[in-house]
Design an enzyme around this catalytic site. Sequence first.
Site, PDB file in Angstrom:
ATOM      1  N   SER A   1     -12.433 -66.283  -5.049  1.00 51.76           N
ATOM      2  CA  SER A   1     -12.946 -65.286  -6.233  1.00 51.76           C
ATOM      3  C   SER A   1     -14.262 -65.949  -6.755  1.00 51.76           C
ATOM      4  O   SER A   1     -14.600 -65.819  -8.002  1.00 51.76           O
ATOM      5  CB  SER A   1     -12.457 -64.284  -6.897  1.00 51.76           C
ATOM      6  OG  SER A   1     -11.780 -64.738  -7.965  1.00 51.76           O
ATOM      7  N   SER A   2     -13.918 -67.732  -6.174  1.00 48.74           N
ATOM      8  CA  SER A   2     -15.472 -68.496  -7.284  1.00 48.74           C
ATOM      9  C   SER A   2     -16.004 -68.923  -6.451  1.00 48.74           C
ATOM     10  O   SER A   2     -16.210 -69.176  -5.492  1.00 48.74           O
ATOM     11  CB  SER A   2     -14.077 -70.120  -7.036  1.00 48.74           C
ATOM     12  OG  SER A   2     -15.041 -71.449  -8.090  1.00 48.74           O
ATOM     13  N   PRO A   3     -17.131 -68.288  -7.681  1.00 49.72           N
ATOM     14  CA  PRO A   3     -18.596 -68.848  -6.644  1.00 49.72           C
ATOM     15  C   PRO A   3     -18.821 -70.158  -6.439  1.00 49.72           C
ATOM     16  O   PRO A   3     -19.719 -70.805  -5.361  1.00 49.72           O
ATOM     17  CB  PRO A   3     -19.209 -68.131  -7.804  1.00 49.72           C
ATOM     18  CG  PRO A   3     -18.969 -67.151  -8.704  1.00 49.72           C
ATOM     19  CD  PRO A   3     -17.354 -68.112  -8.771  1.00 49.72           C
TER      20      PRO A   3
ATOM     21  N   TYR B   1     -16.962 -70.925  -3.596  1.00 46.88           N
ATOM     22  CA  TYR B   1     -17.653 -70.004  -1.939  1.00 46.88           C
ATOM     23  C   TYR B   1     -18.727 -71.522  -1.869  1.00 46.88           C
ATOM     24  O   TYR B   1     -18.801 -72.027  -0.475  1.00 46.88           O
ATOM     25  CB  TYR B   1     -18.342 -69.399  -2.299  1.00 46.88           C
ATOM     26  CG  TYR B   1     -19.327 -68.184  -1.706  1.00 46.88           C
ATOM     27  CD1 TYR B   1     -18.913 -68.702  -0.198  1.00 46.88           C
ATOM     28  CD2 TYR B   1     -20.310 -68.601  -1.777  1.00 46.88           C
ATOM     29  CE1 TYR B   1     -20.040 -67.997   0.951  1.00 46.88           C
ATOM     30  CE2 TYR B   1     -21.536 -67.272  -1.372  1.00 46.88           C
ATOM     31  CZ  TYR B   1     -21.490 -67.589   0.265  1.00 46.88           C
ATOM     32  OH  TYR B   1     -22.330 -66.932   0.818  1.00 46.88           O
TER      33      TYR B   1
END
Length: 200
Positions: A12-14, A17
């Site tokens: 869930s880490s931009p 990603y």
Amino acid sequence: MPAAIDFYTDFSSPYGYFASTMIDALAARHGRDCRWHPMLLSPAFQASGNTRLIDQPLKGAYSRHDWDRVARRHGIPYRFPEPFPVGTVAAARAFWWLDANMPTQAKPFGHAIFAAYFAQGRDISDKAVVLAVAEAMGLDAAVLAQGIETPEIKAKLRAETEGAIAAGVFGAPFTVVDGEQFWGFDRLGMVEEWLERGGW
């Protein structure tokens, strides 16, 4: 052969990603393998006394703007997902089950789950979504559904998260090269230079 690069992230880490789209190619340019370590960031935040960027005054608004900007600059498909952030237990367990049982599929699944959340806006906290992502890759969703509920895989994710914290990981992405730690997507250039120069 030189030691592998260790890449710690939460699905869930931009910034995790964004880094995931580049880290393997970066490692390969320097004759290195890259080991992915999906983990859960919440325990790391608790251990470090940190809070999620999106929840911090001023920083939250800046970060949301920066994620859009980074994606545009690098041509990475991205849209801010709703809800955000989400729990990634099922996704991380699925990665580790694949790593143990179908290791060539683990990283492709990692890329697919990142894209599902950050490019397609699918809620990867939902186990059904995680299994659908796997099924779209041609994997057996029923087998995976059983696998992520096994005590061994649950323990593996706990151990990876606890091990990451013990090693000093407090955020994502977090890259370790020959014991040298680099936190953040914006440190990938420094990682590359470190590999080119052999450190400094």
